[in-house]
Design a protein around this motif. Structure first.
Motif, short mmCIF file in Angstrom:
data_model
loop_
_atom_site.label_atom_id
_atom_site.label_comp_id
_atom_site.label_asym_id
_atom_site.label_seq_id
_atom_site.Cartn_x
_atom_site.Cartn_y
_atom_site.Cartn_z
N UNK B 382 0.84 -1.20 0.00
CA UNK B 382 0.00 0.00 0.00
C UNK B 382 0.87 1.25 0.00
N UNK B 383 0.22 2.40 0.00
CA UNK B 383 0.94 3.66 0.08
C UNK B 383 0.74 4.23 1.47
N UNK B 384 1.62 5.14 1.85
CA UNK B 384 1.45 5.78 3.16
C UNK B 384 0.81 7.14 2.96
N UNK B 385 -0.24 7.37 3.72
CA UNK B 385 -0.91 8.65 3.64
C UNK B 385 -0.26 9.62 4.61
N UNK B 386 0.26 10.70 4.11
CA UNK B 386 0.75 11.75 4.99
C UNK B 386 -0.30 12.85 4.93
N UNK B 387 -1.35 12.67 5.70
CA UNK B 387 -2.46 13.62 5.66
C UNK B 387 -2.72 14.17 7.04
N UNK B 388 -3.69 15.02 7.16
CA UNK B 388 -3.91 15.75 8.41
C UNK B 388 -4.25 14.85 9.59
N UNK B 389 -4.73 13.66 9.31
CA UNK B 389 -5.05 12.77 10.42
C UNK B 389 -3.86 11.89 10.78
N UNK B 390 -2.72 12.29 10.27
CA UNK B 390 -1.55 11.44 10.39
C UNK B 390 -1.03 11.36 11.82
N UNK B 391 -0.45 10.23 12.12
CA UNK B 391 0.24 10.06 13.39
C UNK B 391 1.65 9.60 13.09
N UNK B 392 2.53 9.75 14.05
CA UNK B 392 3.89 9.31 13.82
C UNK B 392 4.83 9.81 14.89
N UNK B 393 6.05 9.33 14.78
CA UNK B 393 7.05 9.73 15.75
C UNK B 393 7.73 11.01 15.29
N UNK B 394 7.91 11.90 16.22
CA UNK B 394 8.50 13.19 15.90
C UNK B 394 9.70 13.39 16.81
N UNK B 395 10.79 13.80 16.22
CA UNK B 395 11.99 14.08 17.02
C UNK B 395 12.17 15.58 17.10
N UNK B 396 12.32 16.06 18.32
CA UNK B 396 12.46 17.50 18.52
C UNK B 396 13.74 17.76 19.29
N UNK B 397 14.52 18.67 18.77
CA UNK B 397 15.77 19.04 19.44
C UNK B 397 15.45 20.04 20.54
N UNK B 398 15.93 19.73 21.73
CA UNK B 398 15.71 20.63 22.86
C UNK B 398 17.07 21.01 23.41
N UNK B 399 17.28 22.29 23.62
CA UNK B 399 18.56 22.73 24.17
C UNK B 399 18.42 22.88 25.67
N UNK B 400 19.49 22.56 26.35
CA UNK B 400 19.53 22.76 27.79
C UNK B 400 20.61 23.79 28.09
N UNK B 401 20.23 25.04 28.28
CA UNK B 401 21.25 26.06 28.53
C UNK B 401 21.62 26.15 30.02
N UNK B 402 21.06 25.27 30.82
CA UNK B 402 21.32 25.33 32.26
C UNK B 402 22.62 24.61 32.59
#
Lengths: 174, 545
Positions: B382-402
């Motif tokens: 099948x194909x993968x739908x990348x649409x508004x109802x999409x779910x998935x893993x997201x990686x976010x870079x967070x800085x720690x300035x402390x």
């Protein structure tokens, strides 16, 4: 029986007051500094902590107490032997305590003016006063409370026995 | 001064001196003087100096940005799987021509006559076998058709002249080079001569060692096959050829040594490396080239497949990983909008084919859109739908300035959660792996953060606002009371922060002050007012952060 009852009461009471290890006055500067004092001992608390310098001051005052005990005991002995005694020690000590707030006033006024501290402190002899202090970016509202302990009132009352004592001994001199 | 007073004074002084000596006052004089200073200095330790309240910031901007992008765009990321062949049995029939050990002979060429239309050449075939003159070329010269000569045959052939003036000029100077393309029993070779007035030249082909050989190859596989290369000790394929199913095509090989090849070929000992491509599947293997030449492609074979991947967006996205049980993307690719062909390594075509047929083969992809990575697993067919109802893993870079390690235990919302506890070392970056169940819900999601900073656990709820930025709006500041007096903190106020309640800190204790921050970015620029009580003294203290 006794020729000069006032003098006797005065002398013995003076001795008792001097021997008793109670503080006479408490000077509380908003709880930041608390000074408990008598002519024979002294405790200074700074932010709730007992200052060790109090021991040294107290040692000197205790020495003074020992000296007075010896002197008054000698006077009582001589009085009982029939000698006329006029001992002003207790009177001097109690009266002098009324002068201390003046000294405190002078010291505080000097300290505030020399350190650029604004304060609305005006002279307090006895009782409570709300003092506002402004120093750099801090505002302090302190309650000054200067009040004597019961022992001081008793001592003051006893010291006034000096007047009848003086009068009765003067009568005799005539 | 009488004696008793003197004795009294002496005793008093002795008492005082005894005290000074016994308690060693001179040695301790510094203690007496410094004690008030030390107490006063403790004021500095009431509020921890290294506590930075405003720097801790988690930016989920990309997440919300992505969510907003998803609202506007949708598309199918499709991976077009070729019809994998479950059985690649079949063979190539290579009809090698009769290759002689050596070719010798002569071609006698005489210039017979020239007219404005062309040149007549008289040719005698001295070879002991038939030859084909495939072409005769020169500047301004064209042979109209192939010429076949039997052994010992002699006849006249005609060559067209395209530009007589040009030809005649070269001819007169003796500069008209002519190339003969000759085929002897399927073996091609070329020879040269110069046409001139006195042209009576014999063209000899003595001990011809090697040359190109045209070979017919029949493909009995049920699929169209591209032969990219066949290389052996004495031959190689000159260029790749495409052969339809059950069809025959002519491949041109170059044989470097006829004699050597002939010997190996007759004994079926010529080892060749063969690279073939079956509808995108590349296979390389070794085979023996002999009289009975067969190539079979076994079931356990793997190879490289070029697979068509479609990026539905109008911007480039990253395909970091794509893998299944029997295949894997070779390396990360930047997918431009539209179709791309990406090489996949297949470990076993047969098992892969069966898995696809049984709908049991899943593909897991790691797609990078901006700074956000989405991991998705879906069935390969099948194909993968990348649409508004999409779910998935997201990686976010967070800085720690402390200057302290930041531990993020959890981030939870209605539509997202943190996949694993993350520790970020002081002054560095960390990656938060967040699983989003529905991107549409993100912009209004209420999020709870559980973290540990300066050894204190903090829990904070916040909303993903339209500002797309989330910051911690509460800090717990540990405040220590070093004095023997109770400290009461009535209020800590600023334009952008406030204390949540009145705190009473007993002597020698430490308490956490919960401070709410209204605007994290502005909080540094303001003065805060602390209202507190020590003993009977009320203190109002204004300080900058």
């Amino acid at each position: 029986m006794i020729k000069y009852p006032f003098t006797l009461i005065y002398l013995i009471s003076s001795l008792i007051i001097i021997v008793l290890p109670f503080y006479w006055w408490t000077y509380n500067f908003g709880g930041l500094v608390v000074i408990e004092t008598s002519p024979f001992q002294m405790s200074i608390y700074f932010l709730g902590t007992f200052l060790k310098i109090s021991y040294v001051i107290s040692a000197a005052l205790e020495a003074f107490r020992i000296f007075l005990i010896i002197v008054i005991s000698r006077d009582i002995y001589l009085f009982l032997k029939g000698k006329i005694i006029r001992n002003r020690i207790l009177l001097m000590l109690t009266i002098s305590y009324l002068v201390y707030p003046i000294i405190i006033y002078i010291v505080i006024t000097y300290l505030t003016s020399s350190h650029g501290i604004y304060s609305n402190y005006s002279f307090l002899e006895i009782g409570k006063e709300l003092v506002s202090v402004k120093y750099e970016n801090a505002n302090l509202l302190l309650t000054f409370t200067f009040y004597p302990q019961i022992i001081y009132w008793i001592a003051l009352a006893i010291s006034f026995l000096f007047i009848p004592s003086y009068l009765e001994t003067r009568k005799l001199k005539k | 001064m009488d004696l008793v007073k003197l004795i009294g004074a002496i005793i008093a002084i002795a008492f005082f001196l005894a005290y000074i000596i016994i308690t060693n006052v001179p040695a301790n004089i510094n203690t007496y003087v410094n004690q008030p200073k030390q107490i006063a200095n403790q004021i500095n330790y009431i509020i921890p100096k290294n506590f930075s309240i405003s720097s801790f910031n988690i930016d989920l901007q990309n997440l919300t940005q992505l969510a907003n992008e998803y609202k506007q765009i949708s598309g199918k990321l499709s991976i077009e799987v070729p019809s994998f062949y479950h059985n690649l049995m079949g063979n190539f029939k290579i009809n090698m021509p009769k290759i002689p050990k050596r070719i010798t002979g002569k071609l006698f060429v005489n210039l017979s006559s020239i007219n404005i239309r062309g040149v007549y050449l008289n040719i005698y075939n001295d070879f002991n076998q038939s030859i084909i003159i495939e072409n005769i070329t020169g500047k301004y010269l064209i042979l109209s058709s192939e010429q076949y000569f039997t052994p010992m045959e002699e006849r006249m052939i005609f060559i067209n002249i395209t530009n007589f003036t040009g030809f005649y000029e070269l001819y007169s100077k003796g500069e008209e080079n002519v190339t003969f393309h000759i085929n002897v029993d399927g073996i091609n070779f070329t020879s040269y001569m110069i046409l001139s007035k006195s042209s009576n030249i014999s063209l000899s082909v003595p001990n011809y060692q090697g040359g190109t050989v045209s070979v017919n190859i029949t493909n009995t596989f049920p699929y169209c096959i591209i032969i990219d290369n066949i290389t052996g000790k004495y031959l190689y394929l000159e260029k790749n050829i495409t052969i339809g199913s059950n069809a025959t095509s002519t491949a041109v090989f170059y044989v470097s040594n006829f004699t050597g090849f002939y010997n190996l070929y007759n004994q079926s000992k010529e080892i060749v490396n063969i690279s073939v491509e079956v509808d995108g599947i590349k296979i390389s293997k070794e085979e023996l080239l002999g009289k009975n030449f067969n190539i079979s492609l076994p079931n356990t074979l793997g190879g490289v497949v070029n697979i068509k991947v479609y990026n539905p967006f109008n911007f480039t996205i990253m395909l970091y990983k794509a893998y299944g049980e029997y295949f894997q993307l070779e390396s990360a690719y930047a997918l431009k909008p539209g179709y791309s062909y990406l090489p996949f390594n297949v470990t076993n075509f047969y098992l892969l084919y069966n898995n696809i047929k049984d709908k049991a083969e899943n593909i897991t992809i790691l797609v990078g859109i901006g700074n956000i990575n989405i991991t998705k697993t879906f069935p390969l067919y099948s194909s993968i739908n990348l649409t508004y109802y999409e779910s998935g893993e997201v990686s976010i870079t967070v800085s720690n300035p402390l200057d302290t390690t930041l531990i993020i235990y959890n981030i939870t919302g209605k539509y997202l959660y943190l996949l694993n506890k993350t520790e970020i070392k002081p002054f560095s970056y960390g990656i938060l792996r967040i699983y989003v169940t529905n991107f549409t819900g993100i912009p209004n999601d209420k999020i709870t953060l559980l973290a540990n900073v300066y050894g204190e656990n903090i829990s904070e709820s916040f909303e993903v606002s339209n500002s797309l930025s989330i910051s911690i709006n509460q800090v717990d500041v540990p405040v220590h009371n070093p004095f023997n007096e109770t400290i009461i903190i009535y209020n800590v106020t600023g334009k952008y922060l406030y204390l949540t309640k009145i705190y009473t800190i007993p002597p020698g204790c430490t308490q956490l002050l919960e401070i709410k921050i209204i605007n994290e970015s502005e909080v540094f620029n303001e003065n805060i007012t602390i209202k507190a009580q020590i003993g009977q003294t009320n203190i109002t203290y204004v300080m900058g952060l």
